[in-house]
Design a protein around this motif. Structure first.
Motif, PDB file in Angstrom:
ATOM      1  N   LEU A 175       0.832  -1.206   0.000  1.00 29.87           N
ATOM      2  CA  LEU A 175       0.000   0.000   0.000  1.00 29.87           C
ATOM      3  C   LEU A 175       0.861   1.247   0.000  1.00 29.87           C
ATOM      4  O   LEU A 175       0.584   2.216  -0.719  1.00 29.87           O
ATOM      5  CB  LEU A 175      -0.929  -0.020   1.214  1.00 29.87           C
ATOM      6  CG  LEU A 175      -1.917   1.139   1.351  1.00 29.87           C
ATOM      7  CD1 LEU A 175      -2.886   1.170   0.169  1.00 29.87           C
ATOM      8  CD2 LEU A 175      -2.697   1.036   2.662  1.00 29.87           C
ATOM      9  N   GLY A 176       1.925   1.236   0.804  1.00 35.74           N
ATOM     10  CA  GLY A 176       2.845   2.370   0.797  1.00 35.74           C
ATOM     11  C   GLY A 176       3.545   2.533  -0.532  1.00 35.74           C
ATOM     12  O   GLY A 176       3.750   3.651  -1.014  1.00 35.74           O
ATOM     13  N   GLU A 185      12.486   4.112   2.416  1.00 29.57           N
ATOM     14  CA  GLU A 185      11.940   4.143   3.769  1.00 29.57           C
ATOM     15  C   GLU A 185      11.859   2.752   4.400  1.00 29.57           C
ATOM     16  O   GLU A 185      11.870   2.613   5.635  1.00 29.57           O
ATOM     17  CB  GLU A 185      10.538   4.765   3.768  1.00 29.57           C
ATOM     18  CG  GLU A 185      10.485   6.195   3.264  1.00 29.57           C
ATOM     19  CD  GLU A 185      10.262   6.279   1.757  1.00 29.57           C
ATOM     20  OE1 GLU A 185       9.794   7.325   1.288  1.00 29.57           O
ATOM     21  OE2 GLU A 185      10.553   5.298   1.052  1.00 29.57           O
ATOM     22  N   THR A 186      11.790   1.701   3.565  1.00 28.12           N
ATOM     23  CA  THR A 186      11.653   0.349   4.105  1.00 28.12           C
ATOM     24  C   THR A 186      12.905  -0.100   4.847  1.00 28.12           C
ATOM     25  O   THR A 186      12.847  -1.057   5.635  1.00 28.12           O
ATOM     26  CB  THR A 186      11.358  -0.670   2.990  1.00 28.12           C
ATOM     27  OG1 THR A 186      12.416  -0.645   2.018  1.00 28.12           O
ATOM     28  CG2 THR A 186      10.044  -0.350   2.299  1.00 28.12           C
ATOM     29  N   SER A 315       4.584   5.076  16.764  1.00 25.37           N
ATOM     30  CA  SER A 315       4.121   6.396  16.340  1.00 25.37           C
ATOM     31  C   SER A 315       5.123   7.054  15.397  1.00 25.37           C
ATOM     32  O   SER A 315       4.739   7.779  14.472  1.00 25.37           O
ATOM     33  CB  SER A 315       3.884   7.291  17.555  1.00 25.37           C
ATOM     34  OG  SER A 315       2.885   6.755  18.390  1.00 25.37           O
ATOM     35  N   THR A 316       6.401   6.793  15.631  1.00 22.70           N
ATOM     36  CA  THR A 316       7.438   7.368  14.772  1.00 22.70           C
ATOM     37  C   THR A 316       7.236   6.954  13.323  1.00 22.70           C
ATOM     38  O   THR A 316       7.348   7.771  12.402  1.00 22.70           O
ATOM     39  CB  THR A 316       8.830   6.920  15.256  1.00 22.70           C
ATOM     40  OG1 THR A 316       9.016   7.336  16.610  1.00 22.70           O
ATOM     41  CG2 THR A 316       9.925   7.529  14.391  1.00 22.70           C
ATOM     42  N   VAL A 321       5.314   7.950   7.664  1.00 29.67           N
ATOM     43  CA  VAL A 321       4.473   7.651   6.501  1.00 29.67           C
ATOM     44  C   VAL A 321       3.558   8.829   6.182  1.00 29.67           C
ATOM     45  O   VAL A 321       3.406   9.221   5.014  1.00 29.67           O
ATOM     46  CB  VAL A 321       3.657   6.366   6.745  1.00 29.67           C
ATOM     47  CG1 VAL A 321       2.628   6.167   5.639  1.00 29.67           C
ATOM     48  CG2 VAL A 321       4.571   5.158   6.835  1.00 29.67           C
ATOM     49  N   TYR A 322       2.960   9.408   7.210  1.00 30.93           N
ATOM     50  CA  TYR A 322       2.070  10.547   6.993  1.00 30.93           C
ATOM     51  C   TYR A 322       2.849  11.745   6.445  1.00 30.93           C
ATOM     52  O   TYR A 322       2.391  12.433   5.522  1.00 30.93           O
ATOM     53  CB  TYR A 322       1.375  10.938   8.300  1.00 30.93           C
ATOM     54  CG  TYR A 322       0.499  12.169   8.168  1.00 30.93           C
ATOM     55  CD1 TYR A 322      -0.721  12.109   7.508  1.00 30.93           C
ATOM     56  CD2 TYR A 322       0.915  13.394   8.691  1.00 30.93           C
ATOM     57  CE1 TYR A 322      -1.517  13.234   7.365  1.00 30.93           C
ATOM     58  CE2 TYR A 322       0.127  14.532   8.559  1.00 30.93           C
ATOM     59  CZ  TYR A 322      -1.082  14.441   7.894  1.00 30.93           C
ATOM     60  OH  TYR A 322      -1.854  15.570   7.753  1.00 30.93           O
ATOM     61  N   GLY A 323       4.028  11.981   7.002  1.00 26.01           N
ATOM     62  CA  GLY A 323       4.830  13.117   6.553  1.00 26.01           C
ATOM     63  C   GLY A 323       5.232  13.006   5.098  1.00 26.01           C
ATOM     64  O   GLY A 323       5.156  13.975   4.333  1.00 26.01           O
TER      65      GLY A 323
END
Length: 511
Positions: A175-176, A185-186, A315-316, A321-323
């Protein structure tokens, strides 16, 4: 057998062992350097947006400034809307169709070969530092003991349902990949997920596959990914929604195939660990990933302090992902996030300052090898640019498909994009370079241009599963798996996915 004979056999086995990722990449770099002596150097003129004007850079280095108008784009043959340049959808220099020119060769010699990794380090320092800070962040979390307690707790909860780990991880990372091109990022997920998969009774290849295959199939079948689908469609002069339905269908089917493939291997390994492709590394890998994690029964209880740290830890990644997907973050912001999170976790766990520095540096040191691989891989691109053969390969590819039947044309295009992406592994870089050149070929053959975008995505994505110039070697280094073991694992799956991608392209041009 005599002792001397046994020693000789042992020495032979060592000689036949597959080289490390560093050697593989250096050999690839040497091959590229050799190509610069045999492939004609050439470049396309490039168009870049300068805010109020366009600037054309010619093959001889001259530049020309033109008004930033739609008429300018039409006159030079770039079928894209001016708005796409103005709003930043197309932000890299674009190749101008029919402008290829051969230039004086600049073959890359021995000194260029050895300087390339150094220059690659300079050019990829943002990614390198991101990896090192992630290592430090993981080191702090491991030191707190929260990770070991969390793994034990998760193992208890997932008993008998371990395969859902594969389904959940592969689906989320796919999905990402399809939404915002999750790739570099992975790297952050390997130190976290590999111990969890090992505790579940799997080997490191299962964790590697869930992460890397998830990312690869997601980016291969990108739907709203701004770094491939959207920028390629814009450069091709079409709306990014064209062709979306078939790409979405292939995404779903391809992800399911990847999940089933991983689960089949994982269950075989769980039932009989000797079936693992890396069984001879079992103790070594477990020692590496579990060395700072207490998996004993006494560590199974999750304390309140552990729960807080794990919440901050999770949360990090949600914030990252949101950023990236919504706030336009890139490596500077992501690196800062992990650094700040490491400090916050240290404060919660009351880690003394000297211990924090020691554990952070040790964690960064654990990923130093991965950072070096990224630099060497970027060095291959440095050699390509220095020898000026990237555009030559693209030009030869465009000439190769002229006059083909549309079915053969679109499948060959996929393989050509796969080949070119070996030399230009950047999705956005390949898109802006190739789309203005390749997209008009669709008009000649009589098929919609979105088929070119799809063939670009599928070809680039399929090559990403195995290309040493991409992220695969860095990912393999994260789990200490050699390239030959990965090829043995992934090649049957790659064959299936190639057939699925080709069938999807044929459906798109004939139905």
């Amino acid at each position: 057998m005599s002792t001397t004979g046994a020693t000789a056999v042992s020495a032979t086995k060592k000689k036949l062992s597959f080289p490390s990722a560093y050697t593989v990449l250096f050999c690839v770099a040497a091959l590229v350097a050799m190509l610069t002596w045999f492939v004609d150097a050439g470049v396309y003129n490039k168009l870049s947006y300068q805010g109020e004007s366009f600037m054309i850079t010619y093959s001889d280095g001259r530049t020309e400034t033109l008004p930033a108008t739609q008429e300018t784009l039409d006159n030079i043959g770039i079928k894209a809307d001016l708005e796409k340049f103005v709003n930043g959808d197309i932000y890299k220099p674009v190749g101008i169709p029919n402008s290829y020119t051969t230039v004086d060769p600049n073959p890359q010699g021995i000194m260029d070969l050895f300087k390339a990794p150094i220059q690659g380090m300079y050019q990829s320092i943002d990614v390198v530092f991101f990896v090192l800070v992630i290592g430090g962040f993981i080191g702090i979390v491991n030191h707190s003991g929260a990770f070991g307690a969390g793994i034990n707790r998760l193992s208890q909860v997932m008993t008998g349902r371990e395969k859902w780990l594969i389904v959940i991880v592969t689906a989320l990372i796919a999905l990402g990949g399809t939404s915002f091109g999750m790739a570099e990022e992975t790297i952050a997920f390997y130190p976290i997920l590999v111990p969890i998969f090992i505790a579940a009774g799997y080997d490191a290849i299962v964790a590697l596959a869930a992460i890397y295959l998830g990312s690869s199939i997601g980016t291969m079948c990108s739907t709203v990914n701004p770094f491939s689908t959207i920028i390629a469609s814009n450069a091709a002069g079409i709306n990014w929604t064209l062709g979306l339905n078939l790409r979405l269908a292939l995404l779903i089917a391809g992800t399911l195939v990847c999940m089933l493939y991983i689960i089949r291997y994982a269950q075989r390994v769980k039932a009989d660990p000797t079936q693992s492709l890396i069984y001879n590394q079992k103790k070594e890998i477990e020692a590496r990933f579990l060395k700072n994690i207490d998996t004993s029964a006494s560590a199974a209880k999750l304390e309140k302090r552990h729960a807080i740290i794990l919440t901050l830890f999770a949360s990090t990644f949600f914030i990252m992902v949101y950023g990236v997907s919504s706030l336009g973050w890139w490596f500077e912001e992501m690196t800062t996030l992990f650094f700040v999170s490491a400090i916050v976790i240290a404060l919660v766990d009351r880690i003394p300052e000297k211990d924090f520095v020691r554990e952070f540096i040790q964690g960064a040191n654990d990923l130093l090898g991965v950072a070096l691989i990224i630099a060497i891989a970027r060095g291959v691109t440095v050699l390509m640019d220095g020898g000026m053969i990237s555009d030559s390969i693209l030009h030869a590819s465009a000439n190769m498909v002229e006059g083909m039947d549309k079915g053969l044309f679109i499948v060959v295009m996929m393989f050509l994009f796969a080949g070119v992406s070996f030399f230009v592994p950047s999705s956005s870089g390949l898109a802006v370079l190739s789309m203005p050149i390749m997209a008009p070929l669709a008009d000649v053959v009589g098929i919609p241009r979105d088929n070119i975008v799809s063939s670009y995505q599928y070809g680039m994505g399929l090559m990403a599963f195995i290309t040493p110039t991409g992220l695969v070697l860095a990912s393999l280094a994260m789990v200490n798996v050699t390239f030959d073991k990965w090829l043995r694992f992934v090649m049957p799956l790659l064959g299936i996915l190639v057939a699925m991608a080709a069938a999807t392209l044929l459906i798109s041009v004939y139905i």
